[in-house]
Design a protein around this motif. Sequence first.
Motif, PDB file in Angstrom:
ATOM      1  N   TYR A  95      17.902 -34.653 -32.997  1.00  0.00           N
ATOM      2  CA  TYR A  95      16.533 -35.050 -33.319  1.00  0.00           C
ATOM      3  C   TYR A  95      16.017 -34.437 -34.613  1.00  0.00           C
ATOM      4  CZ  TYR A  95      14.703 -38.042 -29.666  1.00  0.00           C
ATOM      5  OH  TYR A  95      14.424 -39.127 -28.873  1.00  0.00           O
ATOM      6  N   TYR A  96      16.724 -33.470 -35.159  1.00  0.00           N
ATOM      7  CA  TYR A  96      16.270 -32.808 -36.378  1.00  0.00           C
ATOM      8  C   TYR A  96      17.074 -33.239 -37.602  1.00  0.00           C
ATOM      9  CZ  TYR A  96      13.433 -29.790 -33.430  1.00  0.00           C
ATOM     10  OH  TYR A  96      12.483 -29.317 -32.542  1.00  0.00           O
ATOM     11  N   ASP A  97      17.816 -34.319 -37.465  1.00  0.00           N
ATOM     12  CA  ASP A  97      18.680 -34.767 -38.554  1.00  0.00           C
ATOM     13  C   ASP A  97      18.584 -36.279 -38.687  1.00  0.00           C
ATOM     14  OD1 ASP A  97      20.485 -34.574 -40.624  1.00  0.00           O
ATOM     15  OD2 ASP A  97      22.117 -33.732 -39.417  1.00  0.00           O
ATOM     16  N   VAL A  98      19.148 -36.801 -39.765  1.00  0.00           N
ATOM     17  CA  VAL A  98      19.175 -38.243 -39.990  1.00  0.00           C
ATOM     18  C   VAL A  98      20.620 -38.725 -39.990  1.00  0.00           C
ATOM     19  CG1 VAL A  98      16.999 -38.269 -41.245  1.00  0.00           C
ATOM     20  CG2 VAL A  98      19.142 -37.974 -42.517  1.00  0.00           C
ATOM     21  N   ASN A  99      20.784 -40.015 -39.799  1.00  0.00           N
ATOM     22  CA  ASN A  99      22.093 -40.645 -39.704  1.00  0.00           C
ATOM     23  C   ASN A  99      22.878 -40.457 -41.008  1.00  0.00           C
ATOM     24  OD1 ASN A  99      24.270 -42.343 -39.323  1.00  0.00           O
ATOM     25  ND2 ASN A  99      23.063 -44.166 -38.903  1.00  0.00           N
ATOM     26  N   PRO A 100      24.028 -39.784 -40.969  1.00  0.00           N
ATOM     27  CA  PRO A 100      24.784 -39.583 -42.211  1.00  0.00           C
ATOM     28  C   PRO A 100      25.290 -40.873 -42.839  1.00  0.00           C
ATOM     29  CG  PRO A 100      26.066 -38.878 -40.296  1.00  0.00           C
ATOM     30  CD  PRO A 100      24.675 -39.153 -39.812  1.00  0.00           C
ATOM     31  N   ASP A 101      25.415 -41.939 -42.042  1.00  0.00           N
ATOM     32  CA  ASP A 101      25.803 -43.235 -42.604  1.00  0.00           C
ATOM     33  C   ASP A 101      24.843 -43.698 -43.687  1.00  0.00           C
ATOM     34  OD1 ASP A 101      28.135 -43.762 -41.218  1.00  0.00           O
ATOM     35  OD2 ASP A 101      27.200 -45.100 -39.743  1.00  0.00           O
ATOM     36  N   LEU A 102      23.602 -43.245 -43.615  1.00  0.00           N
ATOM     37  CA  LEU A 102      22.547 -43.773 -44.477  1.00  0.00           C
ATOM     38  C   LEU A 102      22.430 -43.043 -45.805  1.00  0.00           C
ATOM     39  CD1 LEU A 102      19.770 -44.263 -41.770  1.00  0.00           C
ATOM     40  CD2 LEU A 102      21.432 -45.928 -42.601  1.00  0.00           C
ATOM     41  N   ALA A 103      23.288 -42.073 -46.034  1.00  0.00           N
ATOM     42  CA  ALA A 103      23.193 -41.262 -47.247  1.00  0.00           C
ATOM     43  C   ALA A 103      24.336 -41.555 -48.209  1.00  0.00           C
ATOM     44  CB  ALA A 103      23.190 -39.786 -46.888  1.00  0.00           C
ATOM     45  N   ILE A 104      24.049 -41.546 -49.500  1.00  0.00           N
ATOM     46  CA  ILE A 104      25.103 -41.613 -50.515  1.00  0.00           C
ATOM     47  C   ILE A 104      25.965 -40.360 -50.424  1.00  0.00           C
ATOM     48  CG2 ILE A 104      25.579 -41.660 -52.992  1.00  0.00           C
ATOM     49  CD1 ILE A 104      24.541 -44.304 -51.966  1.00  0.00           C
ATOM     50  N   ASN A 105      25.299 -39.214 -50.307  1.00  0.00           N
ATOM     51  CA  ASN A 105      25.976 -37.937 -50.121  1.00  0.00           C
ATOM     52  C   ASN A 105      25.555 -37.392 -48.762  1.00  0.00           C
ATOM     53  OD1 ASN A 105      26.973 -35.351 -50.089  1.00  0.00           O
ATOM     54  ND2 ASN A 105      26.088 -34.724 -52.053  1.00  0.00           N
ATOM     55  N   PRO A 106      26.392 -37.522 -47.726  1.00  0.00           N
ATOM     56  CA  PRO A 106      25.987 -37.079 -46.393  1.00  0.00           C
ATOM     57  C   PRO A 106      25.523 -35.633 -46.323  1.00  0.00           C
ATOM     58  CG  PRO A 106      27.978 -38.391 -46.261  1.00  0.00           C
ATOM     59  CD  PRO A 106      27.726 -38.141 -47.719  1.00  0.00           C
ATOM     60  N   GLU A 107      26.022 -34.800 -47.229  1.00  0.00           N
ATOM     61  CA  GLU A 107      25.608 -33.401 -47.224  1.00  0.00           C
ATOM     62  C   GLU A 107      24.136 -33.254 -47.595  1.00  0.00           C
ATOM     63  OE1 GLU A 107      27.611 -29.149 -48.532  1.00  0.00           O
ATOM     64  OE2 GLU A 107      28.076 -30.962 -49.673  1.00  0.00           O
ATOM     65  N   ARG A 108      23.595 -34.232 -48.311  1.00  0.00           N
ATOM     66  CA  ARG A 108      22.207 -34.179 -48.772  1.00  0.00           C
ATOM     67  C   ARG A 108      21.358 -35.265 -48.092  1.00  0.00           C
ATOM     68  NH1 ARG A 108      21.925 -31.327 -53.747  1.00  0.00           N
ATOM     69  NH2 ARG A 108      20.018 -32.447 -54.278  1.00  0.00           N
ATOM     70  N   ARG A 109      21.756 -35.627 -46.886  1.00  0.00           N
ATOM     71  CA  ARG A 109      21.122 -36.766 -46.207  1.00  0.00           C
ATOM     72  C   ARG A 109      19.635 -36.549 -45.954  1.00  0.00           C
ATOM     73  NH1 ARG A 109      24.699 -34.008 -43.200  1.00  0.00           N
ATOM     74  NH2 ARG A 109      24.086 -33.149 -41.170  1.00  0.00           N
ATOM     75  N   LEU A 110      19.223 -35.351 -45.594  1.00  0.00           N
ATOM     76  CA  LEU A 110      17.794 -35.100 -45.374  1.00  0.00           C
ATOM     77  C   LEU A 110      17.010 -35.194 -46.676  1.00  0.00           C
ATOM     78  CD1 LEU A 110      17.830 -32.251 -42.697  1.00  0.00           C
ATOM     79  CD2 LEU A 110      16.623 -34.433 -42.500  1.00  0.00           C
ATOM     80  N   GLU A 111      17.605 -34.740 -47.760  1.00  0.00           N
ATOM     81  CA  GLU A 111      16.935 -34.854 -49.061  1.00  0.00           C
ATOM     82  C   GLU A 111      16.796 -36.316 -49.459  1.00  0.00           C
ATOM     83  OE1 GLU A 111      18.567 -32.188 -52.104  1.00  0.00           O
ATOM     84  OE2 GLU A 111      19.549 -31.102 -50.461  1.00  0.00           O
ATOM     85  N   GLU A 112      17.814 -37.120 -49.177  1.00  0.00           N
ATOM     86  CA  GLU A 112      17.740 -38.544 -49.533  1.00  0.00           C
ATOM     87  C   GLU A 112      16.676 -39.255 -48.707  1.00  0.00           C
ATOM     88  OE1 GLU A 112      21.431 -40.668 -49.912  1.00  0.00           O
ATOM     89  OE2 GLU A 112      22.506 -38.906 -50.636  1.00  0.00           O
ATOM     90  N   PHE A 113      16.520 -38.868 -47.457  1.00  0.00           N
ATOM     91  CA  PHE A 113      15.448 -39.470 -46.661  1.00  0.00           C
ATOM     92  C   PHE A 113      14.082 -39.013 -47.164  1.00  0.00           C
ATOM     93  CE2 PHE A 113      12.804 -39.453 -42.639  1.00  0.00           C
ATOM     94  CZ  PHE A 113      12.525 -40.809 -42.695  1.00  0.00           C
ATOM     95  N   SER A 114      13.956 -37.761 -47.524  1.00  0.00           N
ATOM     96  CA  SER A 114      12.688 -37.273 -48.070  1.00  0.00           C
ATOM     97  C   SER A 114      12.312 -38.030 -49.336  1.00  0.00           C
ATOM     98  CB  SER A 114      12.779 -35.768 -48.364  1.00  0.00           C
ATOM     99  OG  SER A 114      12.900 -35.027 -47.172  1.00  0.00           O
ATOM    100  N   ALA A 115      13.305 -38.346 -50.158  1.00  0.00           N
ATOM    101  CA  ALA A 115      13.036 -39.116 -51.375  1.00  0.00           C
ATOM    102  C   ALA A 115      12.557 -40.516 -51.029  1.00  0.00           C
ATOM    103  CB  ALA A 115      14.292 -39.180 -52.235  1.00  0.00           C
ATOM    104  N   LEU A 116      13.105 -41.103 -49.960  1.00  0.00           N
ATOM    105  CA  LEU A 116      12.653 -42.427 -49.520  1.00  0.00           C
ATOM    106  C   LEU A 116      11.208 -42.366 -49.026  1.00  0.00           C
ATOM    107  CD1 LEU A 116      12.996 -45.391 -48.790  1.00  0.00           C
ATOM    108  CD2 LEU A 116      14.094 -44.671 -46.651  1.00  0.00           C
ATOM    109  N   ILE A 117      10.851 -41.319 -48.306  1.00  0.00           N
ATOM    110  CA  ILE A 117       9.464 -41.150 -47.875  1.00  0.00           C
ATOM    111  C   ILE A 117       8.541 -41.134 -49.084  1.00  0.00           C
ATOM    112  CG2 ILE A 117       7.829 -39.559 -46.790  1.00  0.00           C
ATOM    113  CD1 ILE A 117      10.103 -38.657 -44.944  1.00  0.00           C
ATOM    114  N   THR A 118       8.931 -40.376 -50.112  1.00  0.00           N
ATOM    115  CA  THR A 118       8.108 -40.289 -51.330  1.00  0.00           C
ATOM    116  C   THR A 118       7.980 -41.650 -52.000  1.00  0.00           C
ATOM    117  OG1 THR A 118       8.758 -37.978 -51.692  1.00  0.00           O
ATOM    118  CG2 THR A 118       7.928 -39.199 -53.593  1.00  0.00           C
ATOM    119  N   ARG A 119       9.084 -42.383 -52.125  1.00  0.00           N
ATOM    120  CA  ARG A 119       9.036 -43.699 -52.770  1.00  0.00           C
ATOM    121  C   ARG A 119       8.143 -44.655 -51.983  1.00  0.00           C
ATOM    122  NH1 ARG A 119      14.543 -42.904 -53.074  1.00  0.00           N
ATOM    123  NH2 ARG A 119      15.067 -44.599 -51.632  1.00  0.00           N
TER     124      ARG A 119
END
Length: 630
Positions: free
Chosen positions: A140-164
């Motif tokens: 519950y504290y993570d996001v689907n790694p499939d959805l990230a270009i770089n799975p290691e930075r998946r939470l950062e990529e989701f945060s960027a989507l929130i901002t956009r």
Amino acid sequence: MTTQKITISTLKYGPLILASGLLLSGCSEEPAPKAKAQKVHEHVTEHSKPVVYQVFTRLFGNTQTANVPWGTKEQNGVGTFSDFNDAALSGIKELGTTHIWYTGVLHHALVGDYSQYGISQDDPDVVKGRAGSPYAIKDYYDVNPDLAINPERRLEEFSALITRTHQYGMKVVIDIVPNHVARHYKSTAKPMGVKDFGEQDDTSVEYARDNNFYYVTGQSFQVPTSEGYQVLGGNAHPQADNLFDETPAKWTGNGARAAKPDINDWYETVKVNYGVKPDGSYDFPSLPADYANKDLRTHFEFWQDKELPNSWYKFRDIALYWLDKGVDGFRYDMAEMVPVEFWSFLNSSIKMHNPEAFLLAEVYNPALYRPYIQQGKMDYLYDKVGFYDTLKGVMQGKQAANSIFAPQQAVADIEQHMLHFLENHDEQRIASPDFAGNAAKGKPALVVSHLISRAPTLLYFAQDVGEDGSEYAGFGKPTRTSIFDYIGVPAHQAWMNNGKFDGGALTPEQSQLRNYYKAIMALSKHPAVVAGDMQPLIVTGSEHVAAFSRSIGNQQLWVVSNFSSAQTIVTIEMPMTTLVDDKRGEFKLLDLLEANQKAAMTINEEHAQISLTLDALSSAVLTTGAHNER
């Protein structure tokens, strides 16, 4: 466009209770300290009509078209957070969207290897499909790694989507699935001090108040079997062996108590315990009946000195965690399977943290609508069993068009809380042969659904370009776009146009349909649409035509929709008491939706009538033009 809001002092709505933000303790799994007294606005006459765009996140940006049944991510492709670029978000906003519901964001069980990132592998014997169900959450504290270009930075990529998304004036909604979690729950991203679901359970007993799960003591879990089902469609996998190690077995997500659930049970999940004993009695305080009439702060304060089941605090901390990351609200899966008292606790905690949080719940039992709104403090519920199911019957030619008014009147007192939709991930696509077989049949339905009341509207991605859901992805059957496998969505891919999101590959019919959707949603600029009263009107000439008026102040609109596939001539009788002025005579009417309509209104001392000809599957939104101000 942003959420349409209107403030009119004479309108009478149920109070919308807002409170200024109050920062609760983080992921503590302990009761929050009692809130300090703060100003609460108890009488708000402002009303909004949100438009929620539901997108299946993993499918949205996928450009690959192989569509191999049970195909891998490499074979069939997958969309990522980065696909929601400026062009995509601009295209979503064109539909009047105020909130994007990013479905499938949280890390759920899937058949893939992310062990190099410290993520445990999931057993395909307890995963539905290859990409996995978004409602079998494993962290519950993570996001689907499939959805990230770089799975290691998946939470950062989701945060960027929130901002956009926020930069385009839209809010972010994600799923919370309170009733069940993945069979193998293992969080790698939980904050310091947080314990996993079940980590502290006493597994020697079927039930204990602070256990997160229920147990089938003395028995081990057995994978369900069926003659008609093969894991991964029979494709080889080292863990596809009809075995899954779980001792003792846990109750299954839909409440099944057998160690070997049925193949039709939600066997990939386990049910969460909220302090409801196996006999159905409660192991927590009941909410007094009069709390249906009390505000959010009173609800919040009620729970502060109570000892509550551990699962309550776990989900509170999860919700606040995502709010702090910029998420603006939640869609609650199968909320009616969780006690209403829990919702009072959770939602009042959320609203103290973020008064404008958007809370949408999946509740199908009409007897629970008012308790879950008034006591559970939900903002919005699905209007499926009444309005959607009836409207579907009208679209299929099984019911008269005027049958829509009975379910609408049944929720008249809570209409602004009842979300309308024609498609979502659980329902068949309009264009599928098992539903209507023709996306154009959704045109009059959307007019009625969006304009009949103050209810918010949900649009499912690719609905506006006529996706028919005919692709066989693997798990499940066509007519619903798969939520379990990697797949391309052809009509959506035509609008996506290899990442340009400009509709360049759409057919003329698809482009016209999308433009029609945009025109309907743009009608929310009119106060009568956002907050007007509705009056059913009597139609003569066809049982396939529905008509009603929406009026507020001096603005009045008449909405007429033809569900027939043939041109139809109708006369509409209007009660004199519904007219907003006392003019008499014959008037030409302006159609705000389809300018080619010719309609006239005749008003004398005895009656008022509108006469018009409607093309097949067309609608008119009529006004005299005199009070057509925004």
